[in-house]
Design a protein around this motif. Structure first.
Motif, PDB file in Angstrom:
ATOM      1  N   ALA A 180      12.244   0.059  -6.160  1.00 44.10           N
ATOM      2  CA  ALA A 180      13.060   0.284  -5.089  1.00 44.10           C
ATOM      3  C   ALA A 180      13.228  -0.468  -3.524  1.00 44.10           C
ATOM      4  N   ASP A 181      12.427   0.297  -2.586  1.00 42.21           N
ATOM      5  CA  ASP A 181      12.396  -0.130  -1.137  1.00 42.21           C
ATOM      6  C   ASP A 181      12.511  -1.788  -1.335  1.00 42.21           C
ATOM      7  N   LEU A 182      12.312  -2.523  -1.855  1.00 44.63           N
ATOM      8  CA  LEU A 182      11.850  -3.335  -1.809  1.00 44.63           C
ATOM      9  C   LEU A 182      13.884  -3.907  -1.718  1.00 44.63           C
ATOM     10  N   LYS A 183      14.993  -3.843  -2.116  1.00 48.13           N
ATOM     11  CA  LYS A 183      15.609  -3.970  -1.775  1.00 48.13           C
ATOM     12  C   LYS A 183      16.691  -4.159  -0.570  1.00 48.13           C
ATOM     13  N   ASP A 184      15.745  -3.614   0.220  1.00 52.93           N
ATOM     14  CA  ASP A 184      16.355  -3.625   1.700  1.00 52.93           C
ATOM     15  C   ASP A 184      15.309  -4.192   2.715  1.00 52.93           C
ATOM     16  N   HIS A 185      14.576  -5.143   1.650  1.00 53.56           N
ATOM     17  CA  HIS A 185      13.997  -6.369   2.328  1.00 53.56           C
ATOM     18  C   HIS A 185      13.729  -7.813   1.824  1.00 53.56           C
ATOM     19  N   ALA A 186      13.654  -8.740   2.993  1.00 52.40           N
ATOM     20  CA  ALA A 186      13.191  -9.794   2.753  1.00 52.40           C
ATOM     21  C   ALA A 186      12.518 -10.535   2.212  1.00 52.40           C
ATOM     22  N   ILE A 187      13.297 -11.472   1.136  1.00 52.71           N
ATOM     23  CA  ILE A 187      11.942 -11.974   0.304  1.00 52.71           C
ATOM     24  C   ILE A 187      11.610 -13.029   0.450  1.00 52.71           C
ATOM     25  N   VAL A 188      10.451 -13.780  -0.291  1.00 55.38           N
ATOM     26  CA  VAL A 188      10.348 -14.821  -0.144  1.00 55.38           C
ATOM     27  C   VAL A 188       9.701 -15.248  -1.930  1.00 55.38           C
ATOM     28  N   GLY A 189      10.063 -16.482  -1.894  1.00 49.38           N
ATOM     29  CA  GLY A 189       9.753 -16.422  -3.649  1.00 49.38           C
ATOM     30  C   GLY A 189      10.261 -18.185  -3.575  1.00 49.38           C
ATOM     31  N   TYR A 190       9.775 -18.391  -5.347  1.00 45.37           N
ATOM     32  CA  TYR A 190      10.721 -19.846  -5.722  1.00 45.37           C
ATOM     33  C   TYR A 190      11.956 -20.096  -5.340  1.00 45.37           C
ATOM     34  N   ILE A 191      12.496 -22.016  -5.617  1.00 45.88           N
ATOM     35  CA  ILE A 191      13.597 -21.555  -5.401  1.00 45.88           C
ATOM     36  C   ILE A 191      14.220 -21.376  -6.826  1.00 45.88           C
ATOM     37  N   PRO A 192      15.101 -20.717  -7.162  1.00 45.07           N
ATOM     38  CA  PRO A 192      15.274 -20.487  -8.847  1.00 45.07           C
ATOM     39  C   PRO A 192      15.673 -21.697  -9.765  1.00 45.07           C
ATOM     40  N   ASP A 193      15.353 -22.588  -9.493  1.00 48.64           N
ATOM     41  CA  ASP A 193      16.297 -23.511 -10.154  1.00 48.64           C
ATOM     42  C   ASP A 193      15.210 -24.429 -10.123  1.00 48.64           C
ATOM     43  N   MET A 194      14.558 -24.471  -9.406  1.00 51.90           N
ATOM     44  CA  MET A 194      13.328 -25.296  -9.525  1.00 51.90           C
ATOM     45  C   MET A 194      12.012 -24.768 -10.251  1.00 51.90           C
ATOM     46  N   ILE A 195      11.575 -22.940 -10.488  1.00 54.81           N
ATOM     47  CA  ILE A 195      11.045 -23.156 -11.381  1.00 54.81           C
ATOM     48  C   ILE A 195      10.290 -23.431 -12.781  1.00 54.81           C
ATOM     49  N   PHE A 196       9.403 -24.802 -12.499  1.00 50.72           N
ATOM     50  CA  PHE A 196       8.840 -24.933 -13.664  1.00 50.72           C
ATOM     51  C   PHE A 196       8.301 -24.788 -14.638  1.00 50.72           C
ATOM     52  N   ASP A 197       7.914 -23.607 -14.815  1.00 46.60           N
ATOM     53  CA  ASP A 197       6.709 -22.749 -15.629  1.00 46.60           C
ATOM     54  C   ASP A 197       7.437 -21.389 -16.214  1.00 46.60           C
ATOM     55  N   ALA A 198       7.827 -20.818 -16.630  1.00 52.04           N
ATOM     56  CA  ALA A 198       8.270 -19.787 -16.737  1.00 52.04           C
ATOM     57  C   ALA A 198       7.593 -18.520 -16.114  1.00 52.04           C
ATOM     58  N   ASP A 199       5.878 -18.901 -16.563  1.00 50.43           N
ATOM     59  CA  ASP A 199       5.102 -17.593 -16.267  1.00 50.43           C
ATOM     60  C   ASP A 199       4.892 -17.009 -14.431  1.00 50.43           C
TER      61      ASP A 199
END
Length: 305
Positions: A180-199
């Motif tokens: 739940a604490d993650l909501k207060d933090h900056a997140i790095v990840g994939y560009i949502p509409d460019m995720i080429f594999d569901a996994d």
């Protein structure tokens, strides 16, 4: 078709033009043009699309290619068997996501070349799924096992991922004790509409919100996290080279995925068969080695911080 015709076909298919093919085949372009025209008449179909930019395979050409490569590989294997030389010769193209391509495959492919100096290896590192049917690669490493197309698929190995952030980012930010604490933090990840594999859609699984900093590349995401951009999911085999990162919620978050090795059902022969075995063995060993290194490295860094 005899082998000499197929040798001409392979030379032009690989060279992409008559001028390039002529260098390897030691024939002049005009002779090659006549030979290709004769071959297409015998096949009853066009094998190449001709344009000012060169020769590109047609659908029929793509279907013929693996059979021609198979004959070539068998011919080379026969020569090797007579000479007692079991070294691999030829060129193989491997497609892989950029994470494994940057952090695992360099050591694996260098070892393969050291053992087989006449083996050429092309590594295409792109964050997308490769079309083996169109021969974009001879062998492709994927996360999800492909289900479409005429493919031979084998599971290589599992690999682990962790939530991580730079030590300076964590020191300057509010503690992360629960998901739940993650909501207060900056997140790095994939560009949502460019995720080429569901996994690869990790953030929903770990309970994080949308990324403020995003990339379609796992290697770029690692760079963003190392620059203090926030919290993100990192392959454990990358952590061995990133001692400035700290695992976040290590007792709670354990992500596991698998690598798979695919090839077209028509891509066979001794060269591809043996290269696939060497690649599979090398990937398993290197992932295990790097994951083993990553845990002691992180624990030592924690003690020193």
């Amino acid at each position: 078709m005899d082998w000499d015709d197929l040798r001409i076909f392979l030379g032009v298919a690989r060279g992409g033009s008559l001028a390039e093919a002529a260098k390897g085949l030691r024939l002049d372009p005009a002779t090659l043009s006549r030979r290709i025209a004769r071959l297409e008449v015998g096949a009853g179909t066009a094998l190449f699309l001709k344009s000012p930019r060169g020769y590109a395979l047609t659908g029929a050409g793509h279907r013929l290619l693996p059979h021609a490569e198979g004959m070539e590989a068998r011919a080379r294997a026969g020569v090797a068997a007579l000479s007692g030389d079991d070294r691999l010769r030829g060129r193989i193209r491997i497609g892989a996501p950029d994470g494994i391509a940057n952090h695992v495959l360099p050591a694996v492919l260098c070892a393969m070349r050291a053992a087989h100096p006449e083996l050429g290896l092309d590594l295409v590192a792109l964050p997308r799924v490769f079309d083996l049917g169109r021969r974009e690669a001879d062998l492709a490493i994927t996360v999800s096992a492909p289900r479409a197309g005429r493919l031979r698929v084998r599971r290589l190995c599992d690999y682990r991922l962790s939530l991580a952030a730079h030590r300076d980012y964590l020191a300057a930010s509010s503690p992360i004790s629960t998901r739940a604490d993650l909501k207060d933090h900056a997140i790095v990840g994939y560009i949502p509409d460019m995720i080429f594999d569901a996994d690869l859609d990790y953030l929903g699984e770990v309970g994080a919100g949308p990324p403020g900093l995003a990339s379609n590349s796992a290697a770029v995401q690692l760079g963003l996290i190392r620059a203090g951009g926030g919290v993100g999911v990192v392959h454990d085999f990358m952590l061995a080279t990133a001692p400035d990162l700290r695992r976040v919620l290590p007792d709670d978050l354990h992500l596991t995925r698998a690598f798979h090795l695919s090839r077209h059902t028509d891509a066979g022969g001794p060269l591809i068969d043996r290269a696939a075995e060497l690649l599979a063995d090398g990937v398993r060993a290197e992932v295990a080695r790097l994951e083993t290194l990553s845990h002691p490295a992180q624990e030592q860094a924690l003690r020193e911080s």
